[in-house]
Design an enzyme around this catalytic site. Structure first.
Site, PDB file in Angstrom:
ATOM      1  N   HIS A   1       0.696  -1.059   0.004  1.00 35.01           N
ATOM      2  CA  HIS A   1       0.184   0.112   0.212  1.00 35.01           C
ATOM      3  C   HIS A   1       0.851   1.378  -0.072  1.00 35.01           C
ATOM      4  O   HIS A   1       0.408   2.349   0.276  1.00 35.01           O
ATOM      5  CB  HIS A   1      -0.946  -0.053   1.273  1.00 35.01           C
ATOM      6  CG  HIS A   1      -2.054  -0.902   1.066  1.00 35.01           C
ATOM      7  ND1 HIS A   1      -2.767  -1.554   2.076  1.00 35.01           N
ATOM      8  CD2 HIS A   1      -2.559  -1.850  -0.030  1.00 35.01           C
ATOM      9  CE1 HIS A   1      -3.675  -2.378   1.564  1.00 35.01           C
ATOM     10  NE2 HIS A   1      -3.461  -2.768   0.402  1.00 35.01           N
TER      11      HIS A   1
ATOM     12  N   CYS B   1       6.639  18.792  -8.371  1.00 42.09           N
ATOM     13  CA  CYS B   1       7.869  17.846  -9.013  1.00 42.09           C
ATOM     14  C   CYS B   1       8.723  18.758 -10.068  1.00 42.09           C
ATOM     15  O   CYS B   1       7.931  19.736 -10.364  1.00 42.09           O
ATOM     16  CB  CYS B   1       7.249  16.727  -9.867  1.00 42.09           C
ATOM     17  SG  CYS B   1       8.185  15.823 -10.885  1.00 42.09           S
TER      18      CYS B   1
ATOM     19  N   THR C   1      -3.816  -7.942  11.226  1.00 46.04           N
ATOM     20  CA  THR C   1      -4.559  -7.387  10.288  1.00 46.04           C
ATOM     21  C   THR C   1      -5.990  -8.091  10.008  1.00 46.04           C
ATOM     22  O   THR C   1      -6.023  -9.337  10.506  1.00 46.04           O
ATOM     23  CB  THR C   1      -4.018  -7.773   8.738  1.00 46.04           C
ATOM     24  OG1 THR C   1      -4.772  -7.445   7.805  1.00 46.04           O
ATOM     25  CG2 THR C   1      -3.597  -8.921   8.477  1.00 46.04           C
TER      26      THR C   1
END
Ligand code: OAD
Length: 255
Positions: free
Chosen positions: A129, A161, A201
């Site tokens: 993730h 950027c 989890t």
């Protein structure tokens, strides 16, 4: 515990699959359950491409708050024990759904005389993730570590950027695909593993949650460490009910 330790000792290849619960004792909020992030915040407003397109300032503010929590947290006994174990033995692949850097910092603490960077590299998790400590350009997709705090007072102060595009947190949002390379590497390691050790989890979020079923499908064993119910409870070969910081060090201790 004895059976779980035996399984781990006999396995040449192990996958460790972690979720928010492994960082809970460090002070990181989990997502579901009491006090979970998705109880207080709406993912649709903060963790989707649409949310970022609508209000990038708000999204950066939220991730700034979460990065602040990560920075204030220390690795707990589970991170350090896993790091020490992985530095000591071969054949362990760490796959995490977490976007914090506590596994790497736990290995740093365990370093066993290795240079800290070498220790962190040795345990470097496959990140399904992404990472809250990295950015990705929303235009050209280049990734970079996030240096310093983000000023989210206006669109102009948000990080940009070199190509001119807006930078975004390098995390996977709802509705987005997981990084293909990471997913393939995680599934391959899980299918080749004799044991999948699952820590903290609920196993509710796919495709990441399928890592565990890859090991099972290939005939491997599943050990689940969690104080609460998980989606894997019916399929676990060994179910250890308890907090990661208590159970994991005992599970991977030498001797
Ligand atoms: P969840 O919040 O769904 O689950 C946390 C798990 O940790 C639960 O099973 C808890 O019982 C357990 N837990 C709590 N305290 C613990 C402790 N001290 N030791 C061990 N376990 C403990 O978090 P995840 O399953 O990691 O995705 O969530 C999966 C994904 O959902 C996250 O990666 C995130 C979220 O939406 C994205 O952001 C894409």
């Amino acid at each position: 515990m004895t059976r779980a330790r035996q399984l781990l000792a006999q396995a040449a290849r192990v996958v460790v699959f972690t979720g928010a619960g492994v960082s809970a004792e460090s002070g990181m909020p989990t997502f579901r359950g009491a006090g979970g992030l998705w109880k207080s915040f709406r993912a649709e407003d903060l963790a989707t491409p649409g949310a970022f397109a609508r209000d990038p300032r708000l999204v950066w503010e939220w991730y700034g708050w979460r990065r602040g929590i990560v920075a204030s947290c220390r690795p707990n006994l589970a991170h350090v024990a896993l790091g020490r174990w992985m530095l000591r033995r071969e054949g362990v692949t760490l796959v995490t759904q977490n976007v914090d850097d506590l596994h790497e910092r736990g290995a740093d603490e365990a370093a066993l005389g290795l240079a800290r960077e070498a220790a962190a590299a040795r345990v470097a998790p496959i990140r399904l993730h992404g990472s809250i400590c990295h950015t990705r350009c929303a235009r050209c997709a280049v990734r970079a570590p996030l240096a310093g705090p983000v000023d989210a007072t206006s669109l102009a102060t948000l990080p940009h950027c070199a190509c001119g595009g807006l930078l975004r947190p390098d995390v996977v949002w709802f509705g987005e695909s997981l990084p293909e390379g990471a997913l393939q590497a995680a599934f391959a390691a899980a299918a080749a593993a004799e044991v999948c050790l699952v820590v903290g989890t609920t196993g509710a979020v796919y495709p990441a949650a399928a890592v565990v079923h890859e090991t099972r499908g290939a005939g491997g064993k599943v050990i689940v460490v969690d104080p609460g119910e998980t989606a894997y409870d019916d399929v676990a070969d060994v179910r250890l009910w308890g907090a990661a910081g208590e159970v994991v060090p005992a599970l991977v201790a030498e001797g």
